[in-house]
Structure formats: C-alpha cells, structure tokens
Design a protein around this motif. Structure first.
Motif, PDB file in Angstrom:
ATOM      1  N   LEU A 196      51.224  18.681  26.142  1.00 21.61           N
ATOM      2  CA  LEU A 196      51.088  19.774  27.098  1.00 21.61           C
ATOM      3  C   LEU A 196      51.610  21.078  26.497  1.00 21.61           C
ATOM      4  O   LEU A 196      52.696  21.122  25.913  1.00 21.61           O
ATOM      5  CB  LEU A 196      51.843  19.428  28.377  1.00 21.61           C
ATOM      6  N   SER A 197      50.829  22.156  26.648  1.00 21.02           N
ATOM      7  CA  SER A 197      51.208  23.450  26.084  1.00 21.02           C
ATOM      8  C   SER A 197      52.219  24.136  27.011  1.00 21.02           C
ATOM      9  O   SER A 197      51.864  24.622  28.087  1.00 21.02           O
ATOM     10  CB  SER A 197      49.972  24.340  25.913  1.00 21.02           C
ATOM     11  N   VAL A 198      53.470  24.175  26.581  1.00 16.87           N
ATOM     12  CA  VAL A 198      54.525  24.782  27.390  1.00 16.87           C
ATOM     13  C   VAL A 198      54.274  26.280  27.567  1.00 16.87           C
ATOM     14  O   VAL A 198      54.507  26.836  28.644  1.00 16.87           O
ATOM     15  CB  VAL A 198      55.901  24.533  26.743  1.00 16.87           C
ATOM     16  N   ALA A 199      53.769  26.936  26.531  1.00 20.34           N
ATOM     17  CA  ALA A 199      53.502  28.369  26.622  1.00 20.34           C
ATOM     18  C   ALA A 199      52.467  28.669  27.700  1.00 20.34           C
ATOM     19  O   ALA A 199      52.624  29.597  28.504  1.00 20.34           O
ATOM     20  CB  ALA A 199      53.023  28.900  25.272  1.00 20.34           C
ATOM     21  N   ASP A 200      51.401  27.870  27.754  1.00 20.61           N
ATOM     22  CA  ASP A 200      50.382  28.062  28.785  1.00 20.61           C
ATOM     23  C   ASP A 200      50.948  27.747  30.166  1.00 20.61           C
ATOM     24  O   ASP A 200      50.609  28.403  31.154  1.00 20.61           O
ATOM     25  CB  ASP A 200      49.169  27.170  28.506  1.00 20.61           C
ATOM     26  N   GLY A 201      51.807  26.716  30.240  1.00 20.56           N
ATOM     27  CA  GLY A 201      52.417  26.379  31.512  1.00 20.56           C
ATOM     28  C   GLY A 201      53.269  27.510  32.050  1.00 20.56           C
ATOM     29  O   GLY A 201      53.206  27.844  33.237  1.00 20.56           O
ATOM     30  N   ARG A 202      54.047  28.124  31.177  1.00 24.30           N
ATOM     31  CA  ARG A 202      54.900  29.244  31.599  1.00 24.30           C
ATOM     32  C   ARG A 202      54.052  30.435  32.038  1.00 24.30           C
ATOM     33  O   ARG A 202      54.430  31.174  32.955  1.00 24.30           O
ATOM     34  CB  ARG A 202      55.836  29.639  30.467  1.00 24.30           C
ATOM     35  N   ARG A 203      52.908  30.618  31.381  1.00 22.25           N
ATOM     36  CA  ARG A 203      52.029  31.728  31.761  1.00 22.25           C
ATOM     37  C   ARG A 203      51.389  31.477  33.125  1.00 22.25           C
ATOM     38  O   ARG A 203      51.276  32.386  33.947  1.00 22.25           O
ATOM     39  CB  ARG A 203      50.949  31.898  30.692  1.00 22.25           C
ATOM     40  N   LEU A 204      50.980  30.224  33.389  1.00 21.26           N
ATOM     41  CA  LEU A 204      50.303  29.892  34.641  1.00 21.26           C
ATOM     42  C   LEU A 204      51.264  29.826  35.822  1.00 21.26           C
ATOM     43  O   LEU A 204      50.954  30.303  36.918  1.00 21.26           O
ATOM     44  CB  LEU A 204      49.579  28.545  34.493  1.00 21.26           C
ATOM     45  N   ALA A 205      52.421  29.199  35.622  1.00 16.42           N
ATOM     46  CA  ALA A 205      53.375  29.000  36.724  1.00 16.42           C
ATOM     47  C   ALA A 205      54.785  28.965  36.149  1.00 16.42           C
ATOM     48  O   ALA A 205      55.335  27.888  35.891  1.00 16.42           O
ATOM     49  CB  ALA A 205      53.070  27.715  37.484  1.00 16.42           C
ATOM     50  N   PRO A 206      55.388  30.137  35.940  1.00 17.70           N
ATOM     51  CA  PRO A 206      56.707  30.185  35.291  1.00 17.70           C
ATOM     52  C   PRO A 206      57.830  29.551  36.109  1.00 17.70           C
ATOM     53  O   PRO A 206      58.876  29.218  35.562  1.00 17.70           O
ATOM     54  CB  PRO A 206      56.945  31.684  35.096  1.00 17.70           C
ATOM     55  N   HIS A 207      57.623  29.363  37.418  1.00 20.11           N
ATOM     56  CA  HIS A 207      58.683  28.818  38.267  1.00 20.11           C
ATOM     57  C   HIS A 207      58.358  27.402  38.736  1.00 20.11           C
ATOM     58  O   HIS A 207      58.850  26.968  39.796  1.00 20.11           O
ATOM     59  CB  HIS A 207      58.900  29.738  39.475  1.00 20.11           C
ATOM     60  N   ALA A 208      57.557  26.675  37.981  1.00 22.48           N
ATOM     61  CA  ALA A 208      57.208  25.300  38.359  1.00 22.48           C
ATOM     62  C   ALA A 208      58.458  24.438  38.437  1.00 22.48           C
ATOM     63  O   ALA A 208      59.395  24.592  37.645  1.00 22.48           O
ATOM     64  CB  ALA A 208      56.229  24.712  37.353  1.00 22.48           C
ATOM     65  N   VAL A 209      58.466  23.520  39.409  1.00 25.00           N
ATOM     66  CA  VAL A 209      59.630  22.653  39.605  1.00 25.00           C
ATOM     67  C   VAL A 209      59.464  21.315  38.894  1.00 25.00           C
ATOM     68  O   VAL A 209      60.436  20.560  38.782  1.00 25.00           O
ATOM     69  CB  VAL A 209      59.885  22.400  41.109  1.00 25.00           C
ATOM     70  N   LEU A 210      58.259  21.030  38.417  1.00 21.12           N
ATOM     71  CA  LEU A 210      58.022  19.717  37.818  1.00 21.12           C
ATOM     72  C   LEU A 210      56.866  19.806  36.825  1.00 21.12           C
ATOM     73  O   LEU A 210      55.893  20.541  37.059  1.00 21.12           O
ATOM     74  CB  LEU A 210      57.689  18.691  38.915  1.00 21.12           C
ATOM     75  N   ALA A 211      56.977  19.094  35.728  1.00 20.82           N
ATOM     76  CA  ALA A 211      55.888  18.967  34.748  1.00 20.82           C
ATOM     77  C   ALA A 211      55.541  17.489  34.631  1.00 20.82           C
ATOM     78  O   ALA A 211      56.385  16.671  34.264  1.00 20.82           O
ATOM     79  CB  ALA A 211      56.303  19.532  33.386  1.00 20.82           C
ATOM     80  N   ALA A 212      54.310  17.129  34.974  1.00 17.56           N
ATOM     81  CA  ALA A 212      53.851  15.733  34.900  1.00 17.56           C
ATOM     82  C   ALA A 212      53.156  15.531  33.565  1.00 17.56           C
ATOM     83  O   ALA A 212      52.045  16.020  33.355  1.00 17.56           O
ATOM     84  CB  ALA A 212      52.900  15.423  36.056  1.00 17.56           C
ATOM     85  N   VAL A 213      53.818  14.827  32.660  1.00 19.91           N
ATOM     86  CA  VAL A 213      53.282  14.626  31.318  1.00 19.91           C
ATOM     87  C   VAL A 213      53.163  13.133  31.017  1.00 19.91           C
ATOM     88  O   VAL A 213      53.780  12.297  31.671  1.00 19.91           O
ATOM     89  CB  VAL A 213      54.172  15.295  30.253  1.00 19.91           C
TER      90      VAL A 213
END
Length: 278
Positions: free
Chosen positions: A254-271
C-alpha cells in the motif's frame, strides 16, 4: 490518444495508456459501466480473456485481474470450462429492489424499517457460494484430498462420549482449550506473547473483520483500503459507517504517500499481511 478494441464492439473498451488509472482499473470500470447501463444484459457472454487481451494489446494477467474483481463484486459469473457471463442478479439490483419495496408501501412502520447502512451489506451473498467453482478460488480447499472416511471415524468416536461442557452455552470468546492451543501456537511460531483470554474464535474472516470494525471505527471515519485488495472488506467497513479511501498498491504494498494525500486523518489502514490479495 486512447487505444480502442477494434474487434470487441460489444465491450467498446477504450484504454488511455497515459492516464492516471491502471489498465486493470480502466477495464474493470468500463465493463462494470457497460453492465450497469444495460449495454451488457444479464447472461451476456463475455469474450475469452486471451481474445480480449490480444484485442487490447495488454497482458492476459491484466484482463484476468479485472475479471477477478468483477467476479468478486458480483458483476460476472462462470464455471470452470464454461464461458464467463454477466451475472443474472447484480449487487445494485438488490438495492433497487429494496428501494422500490419501500416506495410502494403506503404505511411504513418502524418494525419494517431497515437502516441506511444495511444497504451496503447486499453484496455478501453469492460471492463465496458453492456455485461457479474454479481453480485457485479463495476459501475453497482441495476437497478431493480430504480424508472423509478417517474424519467420519474420528467424529463418531468423539461424539459417543462428548465432554458435557460442549453441550451447553460456553464462553462467548470460544472454546477455552482451543484458545489456549492457538495462543501457544502463536507464541511458538509467530513469537507473539499472548494468552488464551486474548484470543476470540469467530465463524470466519468476515465475522472477525466485522468485530474489528465495530471496535475501531466510528461512522464517517476515514479508512485506507488497498486497491486492488480483498473485496469482502469493503462491505464490512461500509456497514460500520466508514468512509473508504482506495489507496493504490505498488511493488512495496500500500502506498503510504497516496494514502496521506487521499485521507491524511484516517484512523485505520487495512492491509494484507505477508501476501498481497488478490
């Protein structure tokens, strides 16, 4: 300039090789749109993956990955040795039927009301049904190799004198000795320091994911989900009220950089642990 499939007018797929989305996602989106718009009617036979790959000048694995996702989400169906066809009942059909039923009722009572979140649970049925068996299908063991005769003898011998505690309601977390055995296994094989009291036995992955979602997610919380990833996770998170953000996957996961761009305040990452899915 988009590249069109010259010999597949039924699908009318146009690939933009310089676009943002991957070829797999473009194929998935365009076939899904053709199905939902009615251009591909239920039961319509789709081109063979080898033929479609040749027409679009892409890898067959790209076509297979797009079709696998269409199959997992309930848009297409098929069996080993037979053609792939558009599903007779689509996930959206179930939601439409529910909405029409609600609109036709002149006297809706609280007893007949369903929550808004229940609408997101409609694609559970059928995805793991016994129909449409094929090679490499997740969750389906090699039944030809199962020792049925030995298993039946063990079961018969056990239930002649079963432990009485198995015949009454037990611990909500599951059978105690089984939980202790799992904890011992995790300590020896995975190096985890845990006890049986920290283990919860569920009926399967979906129930486990549902419990996790209920424990960690509040309605409208942002969540990162792999794209592509496990399709069964989407409905569970949506039923919990999460706002799903599909994060691209590269060679590192999973691309952490893209995740931060899409939802910087996400409470959970399902990997996916240790292996990618699909």
């Amino acid at each position: 300039m988009p590249t069109r499939a010259a010999r597949s007018p039924m699908l009318s797929i146009a690939l933009d090789r310089k676009g943002v989305g991957s070829l797999q996602i473009q194929i998935f989106d365009q076939v899904r749109e053709a199905i939902l718009s009615g251009r591909l009617a239920p039961g319509t036979r789709l081109p063979a993956t080898r033929v479609l790959a040749a027409e679009l000048a892409v890898s067959r694995n790209t076509i297979l990955a797009a079709f696998e996702r269409l199959y997992a989400e309930g848009y297409i169906e098929g069996r080993t040795g037979s053609a792939t066809r558009v599903s007779k009942v689509l996930p959206e059909d179930l939601l439409t039927a529910r909405n029409l039923a609600g609109a036709s009722s002149q006297h809706t009572t609280p007893a007949g009301k369903l929550s808004r979140l229940s609408g997101h649970m409609s694609d559970f049925g059928g995805r793991h049904s016994a129909h449409g068996t094929r090679a490499f299908r997740p969750g389906l063991p090699d039944l030809e190799q199962f020792p049925f005769q030995l298993w039946s003898r063990i079961i018969a011998r056990f239930w002649r004198h079963p432990p009485r505690e198995l015949l009454i309601s037990g611990d909500l977390g599951g059978y105690g000795p089984l939980r202790e055995s799992i904890a011992a296994y995790l300590g020896a094989v995975r190096g985890l320091n845990c006890t049986g009291k920290q283990i919860i036995i569920t009926s399967g992955a979906q129930q486990a994911l549902d419990l996790i979602a209920r424990a960690l997610i509040d309605p409208e919380d942002d969540v990162w989900v792999e794209n592509p990833g496990y399709a069964g996770l989407r409905s569970t998170l949506m039923a919990a009220g999460a706002t799903i953000n599909h994060v691209p996957v590269d060679e590192g996961g999973l691309s952490v950089a893209d995740g931060r761009r899409l939802a910087p305040h996400a409470v959970l990452a399902a990997v996916t642990p240790s292996h990618q899915y699909p």
